[in-house]
Design a protein around this motif. Structure first.
Motif, PDB file in Angstrom:
ATOM      1  N   VAL A   1     -30.047  -3.380 -25.931  1.00  0.00           N
ATOM      2  CA  VAL A   1     -30.347  -5.186 -25.733  1.00  0.00           C
ATOM      3  C   VAL A   1     -30.678  -4.519 -24.086  1.00  0.00           C
ATOM      4  O   VAL A   1     -30.758  -5.465 -22.809  1.00  0.00           O
ATOM      5  CB  VAL A   1     -29.390  -6.290 -26.144  1.00  0.00           C
ATOM      6  N   ALA A   2     -30.014  -3.414 -23.812  1.00  0.00           N
ATOM      7  CA  ALA A   2     -29.156  -3.709 -21.897  1.00  0.00           C
ATOM      8  C   ALA A   2     -29.677  -3.004 -22.144  1.00  0.00           C
ATOM      9  O   ALA A   2     -30.566  -2.541 -20.480  1.00  0.00           O
ATOM     10  CB  ALA A   2     -27.669  -2.679 -21.985  1.00  0.00           C
ATOM     11  N   VAL A   3     -31.265  -2.250 -22.199  1.00  0.00           N
ATOM     12  CA  VAL A   3     -32.012  -1.103 -21.966  1.00  0.00           C
ATOM     13  C   VAL A   3     -33.165  -1.914 -20.444  1.00  0.00           C
ATOM     14  O   VAL A   3     -33.381  -3.240 -21.283  1.00  0.00           O
ATOM     15  CB  VAL A   3     -33.033  -0.868 -23.002  1.00  0.00           C
ATOM     16  N   GLY A   4     -33.005  -1.289 -19.330  1.00  0.00           N
ATOM     17  CA  GLY A   4     -33.107  -1.902 -18.745  1.00  0.00           C
ATOM     18  C   GLY A   4     -33.087  -3.442 -17.860  1.00  0.00           C
ATOM     19  O   GLY A   4     -33.752  -3.908 -16.973  1.00  0.00           O
ATOM     20  N   LEU A   5     -31.926  -3.467 -18.096  1.00  0.00           N
ATOM     21  CA  LEU A   5     -31.254  -4.061 -16.940  1.00  0.00           C
ATOM     22  C   LEU A   5     -30.301  -3.088 -16.092  1.00  0.00           C
ATOM     23  O   LEU A   5     -30.252  -2.545 -16.234  1.00  0.00           O
ATOM     24  CB  LEU A   5     -31.010  -4.762 -18.241  1.00  0.00           C
ATOM     25  N   GLU A   6     -29.997  -3.760 -15.016  1.00  0.00           N
ATOM     26  CA  GLU A   6     -28.748  -3.334 -14.182  1.00  0.00           C
ATOM     27  C   GLU A   6     -27.560  -3.933 -14.775  1.00  0.00           C
ATOM     28  O   GLU A   6     -27.206  -4.984 -14.997  1.00  0.00           O
ATOM     29  CB  GLU A   6     -29.461  -4.014 -12.984  1.00  0.00           C
ATOM     30  N   VAL A   7     -26.744  -2.501 -14.843  1.00  0.00           N
ATOM     31  CA  VAL A   7     -26.097  -3.214 -15.654  1.00  0.00           C
ATOM     32  C   VAL A   7     -24.341  -2.129 -14.531  1.00  0.00           C
ATOM     33  O   VAL A   7     -24.887  -1.353 -14.114  1.00  0.00           O
ATOM     34  CB  VAL A   7     -25.206  -1.969 -16.874  1.00  0.00           C
ATOM     35  N   LEU A   8     -23.486  -3.314 -14.718  1.00  0.00           N
ATOM     36  CA  LEU A   8     -22.515  -3.144 -13.011  1.00  0.00           C
ATOM     37  C   LEU A   8     -21.366  -2.484 -13.284  1.00  0.00           C
ATOM     38  O   LEU A   8     -20.638  -2.605 -13.105  1.00  0.00           O
ATOM     39  CB  LEU A   8     -22.206  -4.325 -13.121  1.00  0.00           C
ATOM     40  N   ALA A   9     -20.818  -3.304 -14.686  1.00  0.00           N
ATOM     41  CA  ALA A   9     -19.714  -2.176 -15.697  1.00  0.00           C
ATOM     42  C   ALA A   9     -19.787  -1.857 -17.704  1.00  0.00           C
ATOM     43  O   ALA A   9     -20.697  -3.004 -17.486  1.00  0.00           O
ATOM     44  CB  ALA A   9     -18.517  -3.126 -15.521  1.00  0.00           C
ATOM     45  N   GLU A  10     -19.356  -1.144 -17.419  1.00  0.00           N
ATOM     46  CA  GLU A  10     -19.309  -0.918 -19.002  1.00  0.00           C
ATOM     47  C   GLU A  10     -17.707  -0.541 -19.706  1.00  0.00           C
ATOM     48  O   GLU A  10     -16.926   0.065 -19.252  1.00  0.00           O
ATOM     49  CB  GLU A  10     -20.196   0.089 -19.392  1.00  0.00           C
ATOM     50  N   GLN A  11     -17.449  -1.214 -21.207  1.00  0.00           N
ATOM     51  CA  GLN A  11     -15.934  -0.581 -21.649  1.00  0.00           C
ATOM     52  C   GLN A  11     -16.266  -0.756 -23.254  1.00  0.00           C
ATOM     53  O   GLN A  11     -17.806  -0.667 -24.015  1.00  0.00           O
ATOM     54  CB  GLN A  11     -15.381  -2.030 -21.387  1.00  0.00           C
ATOM     55  N   ARG A  12     -15.565   0.496 -23.699  1.00  0.00           N
ATOM     56  CA  ARG A  12     -15.994   0.531 -24.896  1.00  0.00           C
ATOM     57  C   ARG A  12     -14.587   0.856 -25.673  1.00  0.00           C
ATOM     58  O   ARG A  12     -13.920   1.426 -25.359  1.00  0.00           O
ATOM     59  CB  ARG A  12     -16.750   2.126 -25.562  1.00  0.00           C
ATOM     60  N   LEU A  13     -14.335  -0.023 -26.742  1.00  0.00           N
ATOM     61  CA  LEU A  13     -13.156   0.639 -27.187  1.00  0.00           C
ATOM     62  C   LEU A  13     -14.040   1.192 -28.943  1.00  0.00           C
ATOM     63  O   LEU A  13     -14.216  -0.694 -29.495  1.00  0.00           O
ATOM     64  CB  LEU A  13     -12.405  -1.358 -27.651  1.00  0.00           C
ATOM     65  N   GLY A  14     -13.664   2.075 -29.792  1.00  0.00           N
ATOM     66  CA  GLY A  14     -13.702   1.834 -31.224  1.00  0.00           C
ATOM     67  C   GLY A  14     -15.810   1.699 -31.113  1.00  0.00           C
ATOM     68  O   GLY A  14     -16.544   2.374 -30.457  1.00  0.00           O
ATOM     69  N   GLY A  15     -16.097   0.786 -31.801  1.00  0.00           N
ATOM     70  CA  GLY A  15     -17.783   1.215 -32.025  1.00  0.00           C
ATOM     71  C   GLY A  15     -17.861  -0.140 -31.084  1.00  0.00           C
ATOM     72  O   GLY A  15     -18.844  -1.166 -31.177  1.00  0.00           O
ATOM     73  N   THR A  16     -17.331  -1.020 -31.390  1.00  0.00           N
ATOM     74  CA  THR A  16     -17.143  -2.167 -29.785  1.00  0.00           C
ATOM     75  C   THR A  16     -17.346  -1.850 -28.597  1.00  0.00           C
ATOM     76  O   THR A  16     -16.796  -1.271 -27.812  1.00  0.00           O
ATOM     77  CB  THR A  16     -16.182  -3.494 -29.598  1.00  0.00           C
ATOM     78  N   LYS A  17     -18.906  -2.531 -27.926  1.00  0.00           N
ATOM     79  CA  LYS A  17     -19.324  -1.979 -26.061  1.00  0.00           C
ATOM     80  C   LYS A  17     -19.345  -3.446 -25.521  1.00  0.00           C
ATOM     81  O   LYS A  17     -19.703  -5.100 -26.100  1.00  0.00           O
ATOM     82  CB  LYS A  17     -19.832  -1.742 -26.542  1.00  0.00           C
ATOM     83  N   SER A  18     -19.047  -3.715 -24.279  1.00  0.00           N
ATOM     84  CA  SER A  18     -19.258  -4.579 -23.485  1.00  0.00           C
ATOM     85  C   SER A  18     -19.548  -3.887 -22.222  1.00  0.00           C
ATOM     86  O   SER A  18     -19.516  -3.354 -21.923  1.00  0.00           O
ATOM     87  CB  SER A  18     -17.188  -5.250 -22.885  1.00  0.00           C
ATOM     88  N   ALA A  19     -20.854  -4.955 -21.905  1.00  0.00           N
ATOM     89  CA  ALA A  19     -21.901  -4.562 -20.937  1.00  0.00           C
ATOM     90  C   ALA A  19     -22.326  -5.317 -19.990  1.00  0.00           C
ATOM     91  O   ALA A  19     -22.713  -6.892 -20.491  1.00  0.00           O
ATOM     92  CB  ALA A  19     -22.808  -3.585 -21.162  1.00  0.00           C
ATOM     93  N   THR A  20     -21.800  -5.452 -18.655  1.00  0.00           N
ATOM     94  CA  THR A  20     -21.803  -6.479 -17.517  1.00  0.00           C
ATOM     95  C   THR A  20     -23.306  -6.132 -16.918  1.00  0.00           C
ATOM     96  O   THR A  20     -23.155  -5.101 -16.666  1.00  0.00           O
ATOM     97  CB  THR A  20     -20.452  -6.934 -16.375  1.00  0.00           C
ATOM     98  N   VAL A  21     -23.968  -7.815 -17.202  1.00  0.00           N
ATOM     99  CA  VAL A  21     -25.558  -7.453 -16.467  1.00  0.00           C
ATOM    100  C   VAL A  21     -25.772  -8.116 -16.067  1.00  0.00           C
ATOM    101  O   VAL A  21     -25.194  -9.552 -15.597  1.00  0.00           O
ATOM    102  CB  VAL A  21     -25.947  -6.901 -17.481  1.00  0.00           C
TER     103      VAL A  21
END
Length: 291
Positions: free
Chosen positions: A233-253
């Motif tokens: 989903v984040a492809v082509g978006l401006e990503v401000l920050a990312e965090q990952r824990l195991g198989g779960t990820k959080s991306a701020t866009v």
């Protein structure tokens, strides 16, 4: 009553440098405005113009529809409270509070009530106060001024977290009790975000953004879910920050349009808001060159 603010083509120079450059800004009466900016952005300079501490090099500064410079009637109903206040160090806390009575609307009883609430010793000399207690004294005098335009410039500095929280709540209670305009200049953005109605961001002496706080909240989103789905989903978006824990990820866009939101929801991704402070850091990043 509350005061509106209007700056029209305002520039203020210090020798060969411009602290403010061609600023145009309208602040609606009766609202709580946040004034944000990195160090040196021009926040204190702008507030000093609104309090008639300084005269603009060019342009017009209007408060309540009239020029503020050398306008004693309007100035007496405007309060700018700066970190640490403007006190005589040899005075006591009580005499410093009583000095505020030169203002026509100063509420001495309210000030003394606040001094008791914030455990401020009345007989103590100002010079013997801690930084936090001196900030409390400044905040008390600002609230008790009962000004139609009340501006607080980093007045919270030195206060501990419980005291800051009590100050914000007292500020809001006073705002709800009587009609007036408030401007809060602060670096503790997340602490005051829920109190703000409009936000002004200054960057290098100019207004970068001026929006209702809800507009800033719609500028971005936090995507949380399976890492592969978030990445897709984040492809082509401006990503401000990312965090990952195991198989779960959080991306701020930033700028998440409706179709992308629908695609994210269909992929099992949780969509949350972006904090005002994160957006501020992004918008004023030197790498963005003021964009």
């Amino acid at each position: 009553m509350s005061f509106s603010v209007s700056l029209r083509d305002v520039t203020l120079k210090y020798r060969d440098s411009e602290a403010l450059s061609n600023v145009n800004l309208e602040l609606e009466a009766g609202k709580i405005h946040g004034l944000l900016g990195r160090n040196g952005a021009g926040k204190t300079t702008l507030l000093s113009l609104l309090a008639a501490f300084r005269k603009p090099t060019a342009g017009t500064v209007l408060v309540n529809g009239g020029p503020i410079w050398e306008n004693a009637e309007i100035v007496s109903r405007v309060a700018l409270i700066r970190e640490g206040g403007d006190f005589d160090d040899s005075d006591t806390v009580k005499s410093s509070i009583e000095t505020g009575e030169i203002r026509p609307s100063f509420d001495r009883d309210y000030a003394l009530k606040l001094a008791d609430k914030f455990e401020l010793p009345l007989n103590k000399k100002v010079r013997s106060l801690s930084r936090g207690k001196r900030s409390v004294l400044a905040a008390i005098c600002g609230l008790a001024a009962r000004a139609e335009l009340a501006m607080f410039d980093e007045v919270h500095l030195g206060m501990d977290a419980p005291t800051r929280d009590a100050f914000y709540k007292e500020l809001l209670a006073d705002y709800m009790d009587r009609e007036h305009t408030i401007v809060l200049s602060t670096h503790l953005i997340d602490e005051v975000a829920n109190y703000l109605e409009e936000v002004v961001i200054l960057d290098r002496g100019s207004v970068l953004r001026h929006e209702p706080v809800e507009a800033f909240q719609r500028m971005g989103a936090t995507l949380t879910g399976p890492a592969d789905a978030v990445d897709a989903v984040a492809v082509g978006l401006e990503v401000l920050a990312e965090q990952r824990l195991g198989g779960t990820k959080s991306a701020t866009v930033t700028v998440l349009d409706a179709p992308t939101r629908e695609r994210a929801a269909a992929s099992g991704i949780e969509i949350g808001p972006v904090g005002l402070q994160d957006l501020f850091i992004h918008l004023t990043s030197p790498e963005r060159d003021g964009a």
